[in-house]
Design a protein around this motif. Structure first.
Motif, PDB file in Angstrom:
ATOM      1  N   SER A  27      11.830   0.080   8.874  1.00  0.00           N
ATOM      2  CA  SER A  27      11.631   1.397   9.493  1.00  0.00           C
ATOM      3  C   SER A  27      10.984   2.359   8.497  1.00  0.00           C
ATOM      4  O   SER A  27      10.144   3.180   8.880  1.00  0.00           O
ATOM      5  CB  SER A  27      12.961   1.977   9.962  1.00  0.00           C
ATOM      6  OG  SER A  27      13.572   1.105  10.883  1.00  0.00           O
ATOM      7  N   ASP A  28      11.356   2.236   7.219  1.00  0.00           N
ATOM      8  CA  ASP A  28      10.788   3.105   6.184  1.00  0.00           C
ATOM      9  C   ASP A  28       9.290   2.840   6.010  1.00  0.00           C
ATOM     10  O   ASP A  28       8.493   3.772   5.913  1.00  0.00           O
ATOM     11  CB  ASP A  28      11.510   2.878   4.850  1.00  0.00           C
ATOM     12  CG  ASP A  28      13.001   3.149   4.951  1.00  0.00           C
ATOM     13  OD1 ASP A  28      13.375   4.250   5.392  1.00  0.00           O
ATOM     14  OD2 ASP A  28      13.780   2.257   4.611  1.00  0.00           O
ATOM     15  N   VAL A  29       8.915   1.568   5.991  1.00  0.00           N
ATOM     16  CA  VAL A  29       7.507   1.204   5.837  1.00  0.00           C
ATOM     17  C   VAL A  29       6.707   1.689   7.042  1.00  0.00           C
ATOM     18  O   VAL A  29       5.617   2.244   6.899  1.00  0.00           O
ATOM     19  CB  VAL A  29       7.353  -0.326   5.643  1.00  0.00           C
ATOM     20  CG1 VAL A  29       5.901  -0.758   5.764  1.00  0.00           C
ATOM     21  CG2 VAL A  29       7.923  -0.751   4.298  1.00  0.00           C
ATOM     22  N   LYS A  30       7.267   1.505   8.234  1.00  0.00           N
ATOM     23  CA  LYS A  30       6.594   1.967   9.457  1.00  0.00           C
ATOM     24  C   LYS A  30       6.429   3.488   9.421  1.00  0.00           C
ATOM     25  O   LYS A  30       5.361   4.008   9.770  1.00  0.00           O
ATOM     26  CB  LYS A  30       7.415   1.536  10.681  1.00  0.00           C
ATOM     27  CG  LYS A  30       6.851   1.989  12.010  1.00  0.00           C
ATOM     28  CD  LYS A  30       5.921   0.946  12.596  1.00  0.00           C
ATOM     29  CE  LYS A  30       5.561   1.215  14.036  1.00  0.00           C
ATOM     30  NZ  LYS A  30       4.662   2.326  14.256  1.00  0.00           N
ATOM     31  N   LYS A  83       1.206   8.098   4.662  1.00  0.00           N
ATOM     32  CA  LYS A  83       1.577   8.066   3.238  1.00  0.00           C
ATOM     33  C   LYS A  83       1.501   6.664   2.621  1.00  0.00           C
ATOM     34  O   LYS A  83       1.496   6.520   1.400  1.00  0.00           O
ATOM     35  CB  LYS A  83       2.997   8.620   3.053  1.00  0.00           C
ATOM     36  CG  LYS A  83       3.110  10.082   3.383  1.00  0.00           C
ATOM     37  CD  LYS A  83       4.527  10.586   3.236  1.00  0.00           C
ATOM     38  CE  LYS A  83       4.623  12.059   3.622  1.00  0.00           C
ATOM     39  NZ  LYS A  83       6.005  12.505   3.713  1.00  0.00           N
ATOM     40  N   LEU A  84       1.451   5.622   3.468  1.00  0.00           N
ATOM     41  CA  LEU A  84       1.469   4.263   2.957  1.00  0.00           C
ATOM     42  C   LEU A  84       0.160   3.883   2.259  1.00  0.00           C
ATOM     43  O   LEU A  84       0.171   3.399   1.137  1.00  0.00           O
ATOM     44  CB  LEU A  84       1.765   3.264   4.066  1.00  0.00           C
ATOM     45  CG  LEU A  84       1.814   1.791   3.635  1.00  0.00           C
ATOM     46  CD1 LEU A  84       2.981   1.553   2.688  1.00  0.00           C
ATOM     47  CD2 LEU A  84       1.902   0.870   4.831  1.00  0.00           C
ATOM     48  N   GLN A  85      -0.959   4.141   2.911  1.00  0.00           N
ATOM     49  CA  GLN A  85      -2.234   3.699   2.375  1.00  0.00           C
ATOM     50  C   GLN A  85      -2.511   4.244   0.968  1.00  0.00           C
ATOM     51  O   GLN A  85      -2.936   3.467   0.100  1.00  0.00           O
ATOM     52  CB  GLN A  85      -3.388   4.037   3.335  1.00  0.00           C
ATOM     53  CG  GLN A  85      -3.381   3.210   4.610  1.00  0.00           C
ATOM     54  CD  GLN A  85      -2.474   3.760   5.715  1.00  0.00           C
ATOM     55  OE1 GLN A  85      -1.479   4.416   5.467  1.00  0.00           O
ATOM     56  NE2 GLN A  85      -2.812   3.465   6.958  1.00  0.00           N
ATOM     57  N   PRO A  86      -2.252   5.528   0.673  1.00  0.00           N
ATOM     58  CA  PRO A  86      -2.482   6.012  -0.697  1.00  0.00           C
ATOM     59  C   PRO A  86      -1.607   5.276  -1.740  1.00  0.00           C
ATOM     60  O   PRO A  86      -2.024   5.131  -2.887  1.00  0.00           O
ATOM     61  CB  PRO A  86      -2.108   7.503  -0.631  1.00  0.00           C
ATOM     62  CG  PRO A  86      -2.248   7.866   0.808  1.00  0.00           C
ATOM     63  CD  PRO A  86      -1.911   6.624   1.590  1.00  0.00           C
ATOM     64  N   MET A  87      -0.440   4.818  -1.332  1.00  0.00           N
ATOM     65  CA  MET A  87       0.441   4.076  -2.260  1.00  0.00           C
ATOM     66  C   MET A  87      -0.168   2.726  -2.635  1.00  0.00           C
ATOM     67  O   MET A  87       0.162   2.163  -3.668  1.00  0.00           O
ATOM     68  CB  MET A  87       1.820   3.858  -1.628  1.00  0.00           C
ATOM     69  CG  MET A  87       2.580   5.118  -1.337  1.00  0.00           C
ATOM     70  SD  MET A  87       4.074   4.781  -0.376  1.00  0.00           S
ATOM     71  CE  MET A  87       5.178   4.268  -1.666  1.00  0.00           C
ATOM     72  N   LEU A  88      -1.033   2.211  -1.776  1.00  0.00           N
ATOM     73  CA  LEU A  88      -1.601   0.886  -1.968  1.00  0.00           C
ATOM     74  C   LEU A  88      -2.898   0.889  -2.779  1.00  0.00           C
ATOM     75  O   LEU A  88      -3.399  -0.148  -3.165  1.00  0.00           O
ATOM     76  CB  LEU A  88      -1.845   0.211  -0.609  1.00  0.00           C
ATOM     77  CG  LEU A  88      -0.608   0.060   0.265  1.00  0.00           C
ATOM     78  CD1 LEU A  88      -0.993  -0.443   1.650  1.00  0.00           C
ATOM     79  CD2 LEU A  88       0.400  -0.868  -0.385  1.00  0.00           C
ATOM     80  N   PHE A 123       3.659   4.390   7.073  1.00  0.00           N
ATOM     81  CA  PHE A 123       2.378   4.081   7.719  1.00  0.00           C
ATOM     82  C   PHE A 123       2.025   5.160   8.744  1.00  0.00           C
ATOM     83  O   PHE A 123       0.921   5.700   8.749  1.00  0.00           O
ATOM     84  CB  PHE A 123       2.438   2.698   8.382  1.00  0.00           C
ATOM     85  CG  PHE A 123       1.232   2.371   9.205  1.00  0.00           C
ATOM     86  CD1 PHE A 123       0.017   2.060   8.608  1.00  0.00           C
ATOM     87  CD2 PHE A 123       1.307   2.363  10.589  1.00  0.00           C
ATOM     88  CE1 PHE A 123      -1.103   1.766   9.377  1.00  0.00           C
ATOM     89  CE2 PHE A 123       0.196   2.065  11.362  1.00  0.00           C
ATOM     90  CZ  PHE A 123      -1.018   1.766  10.753  1.00  0.00           C
ATOM     91  N   ASP A 124       2.989   5.477   9.623  1.00  0.00           N
ATOM     92  CA  ASP A 124       2.745   6.446  10.698  1.00  0.00           C
ATOM     93  C   ASP A 124       2.402   7.828  10.151  1.00  0.00           C
ATOM     94  O   ASP A 124       1.630   8.564  10.760  1.00  0.00           O
ATOM     95  CB  ASP A 124       3.954   6.537  11.635  1.00  0.00           C
ATOM     96  CG  ASP A 124       4.138   5.280  12.483  1.00  0.00           C
ATOM     97  OD1 ASP A 124       3.182   4.463  12.579  1.00  0.00           O
ATOM     98  OD2 ASP A 124       5.243   5.097  13.029  1.00  0.00           O
ATOM     99  N   SER A 125       2.966   8.176   8.989  1.00  0.00           N
ATOM    100  CA  SER A 125       2.733   9.512   8.414  1.00  0.00           C
ATOM    101  C   SER A 125       1.479   9.551   7.543  1.00  0.00           C
ATOM    102  O   SER A 125       1.121  10.610   7.031  1.00  0.00           O
ATOM    103  CB  SER A 125       3.945   9.934   7.571  1.00  0.00           C
ATOM    104  OG  SER A 125       4.018   9.112   6.412  1.00  0.00           O
TER     105      SER A 125
END
Length: 114
Positions: A97-100, A107-112, A103-105
């Protein structure tokens, strides 16, 4: 916790080896997922990384002899026992749920990156 996991984790040498394995695993790859093959939240997390075309290293704990011991050691390291446990750049970012939510916000892509 099963008696086998208790026995291994009460052995300081085995406990240290498991901690070293986990630390080495999360340092080796950008994204590491400790998962169980049948877990819907684990699938959710893995699917997010497929969407963003990010290669991940997955350890399916239910398919490993030492899976319970790894899960108990993860609980000592991260403070939670549930799977998936997702690490990005060596840091635990939580579960499915945290990863989703990352992603939805957006914030995930910049971390990658990097």
């Amino acid at each position: 916790m099963g008696s086998k996991a208790s026995k291994i984790l009460s052995d300081p040498k085995m406990a240290a080896e498991l901690q070293n394995f986990i630390k080495g695993a999360v340092a080796q790859d950008k994204v590491v997922v400790f998962s169980k093959s049948y877990c819907p939240y684990c699938k959710l997390a893995k699917d997010v990384f497929v969407k963003v075309k990010q290669p991940i290293k997955v350890y399916e704990l239910d398919e490993r002899e030492d899976g319970n011991e790894i899960q108990e050691t993860l609980a000592q390291i991260t403070g939670f026992r549930t799977v998936p446990q997702v690490f990005i750049n060596g840091n635990c970012v939580g579960g499915g749920s945290d990863v989703k939510a990352l992603f939805d916000s957006g914030k995930l892509q910049p971390m990658l990156i990097g």
